[in-house]
Enzyme design. Structure first.
Site, mmCIF file in Angstrom:
data_model
loop_
_atom_site.group_PDB
_atom_site.id
_atom_site.type_symbol
_atom_site.label_atom_id
_atom_site.label_comp_id
_atom_site.label_asym_id
_atom_site.label_seq_id
_atom_site.Cartn_x
_atom_site.Cartn_y
_atom_site.Cartn_z
ATOM 1 N N ASP A 1 44.163 130.642 -1.177
ATOM 2 C CA ASP A 1 45.400 131.124 -1.560
ATOM 3 C C ASP A 1 46.363 129.944 -1.851
ATOM 4 O O ASP A 1 46.843 129.765 -3.065
ATOM 5 C CB ASP A 1 46.017 131.730 -0.461
ATOM 6 C CG ASP A 1 47.552 132.403 -0.544
ATOM 7 O OD1 ASP A 1 47.729 132.449 -1.661
ATOM 8 O OD2 ASP A 1 47.985 133.070 0.294
ATOM 9 N N ASP B 1 41.906 119.480 3.511
ATOM 10 C CA ASP B 1 42.822 118.464 3.377
ATOM 11 C C ASP B 1 42.463 117.493 2.147
ATOM 12 O O ASP B 1 43.297 117.219 1.465
ATOM 13 C CB ASP B 1 43.216 117.769 4.511
ATOM 14 C CG ASP B 1 42.161 117.467 5.491
ATOM 15 O OD1 ASP B 1 41.069 117.777 5.114
ATOM 16 O OD2 ASP B 1 42.342 116.747 6.498
ATOM 17 N N ASP C 1 46.837 128.148 -6.086
ATOM 18 C CA ASP C 1 48.084 128.031 -6.889
ATOM 19 C C ASP C 1 48.230 126.391 -7.121
ATOM 20 O O ASP C 1 48.742 125.858 -8.248
ATOM 21 C CB ASP C 1 49.151 128.108 -5.619
ATOM 22 C CG ASP C 1 49.646 129.699 -5.774
ATOM 23 O OD1 ASP C 1 49.058 130.216 -6.702
ATOM 24 O OD2 ASP C 1 50.783 130.046 -5.305
ATOM 25 N N TYR D 1 43.895 136.442 7.215
ATOM 26 C CA TYR D 1 45.051 137.410 6.852
ATOM 27 C C TYR D 1 44.524 138.796 7.413
ATOM 28 O O TYR D 1 45.404 139.812 7.165
ATOM 29 C CB TYR D 1 44.977 137.203 5.111
ATOM 30 C CG TYR D 1 45.616 136.165 4.573
ATOM 31 C CD1 TYR D 1 46.197 135.111 5.513
ATOM 32 C CD2 TYR D 1 45.585 136.001 3.378
ATOM 33 C CE1 TYR D 1 46.714 134.006 4.779
ATOM 34 C CE2 TYR D 1 46.093 134.603 2.799
ATOM 35 C CZ TYR D 1 46.818 133.784 3.287
ATOM 36 O OH TYR D 1 47.099 132.649 2.947
ATOM 37 N N LYS E 1 37.107 123.729 6.820
ATOM 38 C CA LYS E 1 37.918 122.619 7.816
ATOM 39 C C LYS E 1 36.842 122.641 9.063
ATOM 40 O O LYS E 1 37.148 122.736 10.264
ATOM 41 C CB LYS E 1 39.108 123.102 8.216
ATOM 42 C CG LYS E 1 40.033 122.102 9.099
ATOM 43 C CD LYS E 1 40.596 121.044 8.123
ATOM 44 C CE LYS E 1 41.296 120.032 8.934
ATOM 45 N NZ LYS E 1 41.644 118.813 8.495
#
Ligand code: NAD
Length: 357
Positions: A248, A224, A252, A143, A192
């Site tokens: 992020d 994942d 959620d 980001y 990852k």
């Protein structure tokens, strides 16, 4: 008597409705622990745009900086939706995080036994218990990395860069391990590393930091797999440590498991005790000023503030226990109401919590 200065940003929509209740609860718990909170109210978001034409006035930043912690409601609303990006209310959040150097975002997701029917997961999964904390790096990674849109061989092409240095990973890892020490002493670091260099550095660095916390159990999962494990067996998680973009998304997902955004608090902190505490939900303009918003996420944010910024763990536990007692007694705001419980408004819910302290 101890005294602390707390910057209060009610913001927009239901922000003022719910922050009022959290301030009352903090004041009451302060009396119990011989502590005075000096609340200084400042503006950010749409409220500040209306007053000063700027979503994050310098005065707000200065007052926050000279406080022990910040209690924030929520910002934004349809009134300001047509403003261009840099002038929108939500800019205030990014601006505050940056100006205050808040690099760690802590988001608990807990399913209360009496609210488990709100979860979209099956009872047999929820019955194993869901009580986890996502620790997300907040001011680095993709980001904030190099980005651009350019023409390559005549084709419009865009890129963003995931970039972390060892120091950035170390400091967020310490936040996660310290949080785990206050909880069930387990950290799951999510990356990852099978694909990304930045993740390999992340994993190596987290392993190094872990040596300083021998009591904490550490495991690593790919992002994942984590997304799957969160819905398959959320009870396996205590603290989830991850980078900005994975955090992020996973935070959620974790919130959704609880099924009730009106109950979830969050904090953004840095290495000293300073932090900013807010509910995870937005300003809910559809129900603003109607005395029906759920103030519990805001009240639980105040509990996090006491725990992480003021080292008042016992007072934080008192607030959490009070919330649980009120829920167990069957009181619900409209968002978590089910038949057989008693529906109450924002002010009444705040009062009920207050009475339990
Ligand atoms: P929202 O979280 O404000 O609302 C989503 C739904 O949940 C609405 O139906 C709302 O009524 C309900 N809801 C939210 N909090 C509740 C509470 N405490 N009690 C009862 N019901 C509650 O999300 P949205 O509608 O997408 O966004 C509204 C505004 O908030 C937008 O301007 C958005 O940009 C802003 N926003 C701000 C923040 C923040 O300040 N941190 C976060 C998200 C969205």
């Amino acid at each position: 008597m101890k005294e602390f200065k707390i910057a209060v940003i009610p913001g927009d929509g239901i922000g003022p409705d719910i922050i009022r209740e959290a301030v009352k609860v903090m004041t009451k718990v302060g009396e119990k622990y011989d502590t005075k909170f000096n609340f200084v109210e400042v503006k950010a978001g749409g409220d500040a745009i209306d007053a000063y034409g700027n979503p994050l006035p310098q005065e707000t930043i200065d007052e926050c900086k000279s406080s022990e912690a910040v209690l924030l409601g929520a910002v934004g609303g349809p009134k300001w939706d047509n403003l261009e990006g840099s002038k929108r209310p939500e800019r205030a959040l990014l601006g505050l995080r940056g100006a205050l150097g808040l690099y760690a975002n802590l988001r608990p997701a807990k399913v209360y036994n009496v609210l488990k029917s709100a979860s979209p997961l099956k009872d047999e999964i929820i019955d194993e218990g869901v009580d986890l904390l996502v620790v997300r790096e907040l001011i680095g990674g993709i980001y904030f990395g190099d980005r651009g849109t350019e023409e390559v061989n005549g084709v419009e092409t865009a890129y963003d860069t995931e970039k972390y240095n060892v120091d950035e990973v170390k400091r967020i890892a310490h936040s996660a391990f310290k949080s785990a020490m206050k909880r069930r002493k387990k950290v799951t670091s999510v990356d990852k590393a099978n694909v990304l260099d930045a993740s390999r550095l992340w994993r190596k660095t987290v392993n190094e930091v872990a040596k300083e916390y021998p009591e904490v159990e550490l495991n690593h999962l790919y992002v994942d797999n984590t997304a799957m494990q969160l819905v398959r067996k959320p009870s396996q998680f205590d603290v989830i440590l991850t980078n900005n973009i994975f955090g992020d998304i996973l935070s959620d997902e974790a919130s959704m498991i609880t099924g009730s955004i009106g109950m979830l608090a969050s904090s953004s902190i840095r290495e000293d005790s300073f932090g900013m505490y807010e509910p995870i939900h937005g300003s809910a303009p559809d129900i603003a000023g109607m005395d029906i918003a759920n103030p519990l996420a805001q009240i639980l944010s105040a509990a996090m503030l006491l725990e992480y910024s003021l080292n008042m763990s016992e007072a934080a536990r008192d607030i959490e226990a009070a919330v649980e007692k009120v829920l167990n007694a069957g009181y619900r705001t409209a968002d978590i109401y089910v038949e057989g419980t008693e529906k109450v408004g924002t002010t009444e819910m705040g009062k009920l919590v207050l009475e339990q302290i």
